[in-house]
Design an enzyme around this catalytic site. Sequence first.
Site, PDB file in Angstrom:
ATOM      1  N   GLU A   1       0.830  -1.208   0.000  1.00 59.76           N
ATOM      2  CA  GLU A   1       0.000   0.000   0.000  1.00 59.76           C
ATOM      3  C   GLU A   1       0.865   1.260   0.000  1.00 59.76           C
ATOM      4  O   GLU A   1       0.573   2.220  -0.708  1.00 59.76           O
ATOM      5  CB  GLU A   1      -0.942   0.006   1.213  1.00 59.76           C
ATOM      6  CG  GLU A   1      -1.992  -1.101   1.210  1.00 59.76           C
ATOM      7  CD  GLU A   1      -3.095  -0.900   0.178  1.00 59.76           C
ATOM      8  OE1 GLU A   1      -3.006   0.017  -0.653  1.00 59.76           O
ATOM      9  OE2 GLU A   1      -4.061  -1.699   0.217  1.00 59.76           O
TER      10      GLU A   1
ATOM     11  N   ASN B   1       1.109   3.962  -3.042  1.00 58.85           N
ATOM     12  CA  ASN B   1       0.868   5.390  -2.805  1.00 58.85           C
ATOM     13  C   ASN B   1       1.978   6.227  -3.426  1.00 58.85           C
ATOM     14  O   ASN B   1       1.724   7.269  -4.023  1.00 58.85           O
ATOM     15  CB  ASN B   1       0.780   5.677  -1.300  1.00 58.85           C
ATOM     16  CG  ASN B   1      -0.606   5.369  -0.758  1.00 58.85           C
ATOM     17  OD1 ASN B   1      -1.554   5.200  -1.498  1.00 58.85           O
ATOM     18  ND2 ASN B   1      -0.701   5.306   0.568  1.00 58.85           N
TER      19      ASN B   1
ATOM     20  N   ARG C   1      -8.367   4.674 -10.792  1.00 56.16           N
ATOM     21  CA  ARG C   1      -9.515   3.918 -10.253  1.00 56.16           C
ATOM     22  C   ARG C   1      -9.926   2.797 -11.207  1.00 56.16           C
ATOM     23  O   ARG C   1     -10.342   1.729 -10.774  1.00 56.16           O
ATOM     24  CB  ARG C   1     -10.709   4.848 -10.010  1.00 56.16           C
ATOM     25  CG  ARG C   1     -10.473   5.805  -8.866  1.00 56.16           C
ATOM     26  CD  ARG C   1     -11.627   6.789  -8.750  1.00 56.16           C
ATOM     27  NE  ARG C   1     -11.256   7.922  -7.927  1.00 56.16           N
ATOM     28  CZ  ARG C   1     -11.565   8.060  -6.649  1.00 56.16           C
ATOM     29  NH1 ARG C   1     -12.251   7.123  -6.036  1.00 56.16           N
ATOM     30  NH2 ARG C   1     -11.188   9.124  -5.973  1.00 56.16           N
TER      31      ARG C   1
END
Lengths: 116, 141
Positions: free
Chosen positions: B49, B53, B102
């Site tokens: 994660e 990022n 997304r």
Amino acid sequence: MTVKDFTEQFGYEILTCADKADKTEITGVYICDLLSMAMARVKDGNMWVTVHTNVNIVAVAYLTNAACIVIPENIEVEEITVSKAAEKGIIIIRAPHTSYEICVNYYLKSSELSHG
Amino acid sequence: MSSLIRKEYDIPANDFSRAGEASSNVRKLLTQLGVNPTIIKRTSIAMYEAELNAVIHGNGGKARVEIFEDRIEILVYDEGPGIADIELAMQEGYSTAPDYIREMGFGAGMGLSNIKKNSDKFVIESELNKGTRVYITIYLY
């Protein structure tokens, strides 16, 4: 049930690492298309069903120790994803069925095995 | 106490064919060291994660992983735009990821909370236009 048992039963196509399919046990199924959710929730040995075919799914399957990635509805898988999965030892299978039908098939097959 | 093993990784900006490579390398290393599988999984999730990022939001960055006798320390840092409101960024479901990110399945706004849940210690420092530093500690026992 191994990945091979499952794919053979339903005629699903193994796109990568077919040599591992008879040695890889499936412990359950997780369906989700949010990668963070899958990262957090896919358990060791789970089949992970996702409509994503981009290369990032390989890292998620690798890091979560998934049994395999299942691509539903015969969606085309990107070449880079196939080659990355082969390199990382991740099995990708492709099924003509929807995510729901894949789950039902897994459930029926695993119940049949456990109840004889 | 100095670390037993120290590794540095480059995290390339917006290169999704290599995103997750640093975490994958660390997972492999921990497996070779015979670390408990639950700890490997927590480390993998937290580091993945943080790495993603940096790829998505930080214009790439670096990761430093140190393995001590009793713990794993990970620092992921970038020189990106920084986070305006860390408290807001920590909220599950909040994300500034653009649509094309997304569409790949990212941007659920779960990254930072996934890191927090899987770390024993988690510190995030960020300054606008300077960058972000994420410190993750996971105890081995």
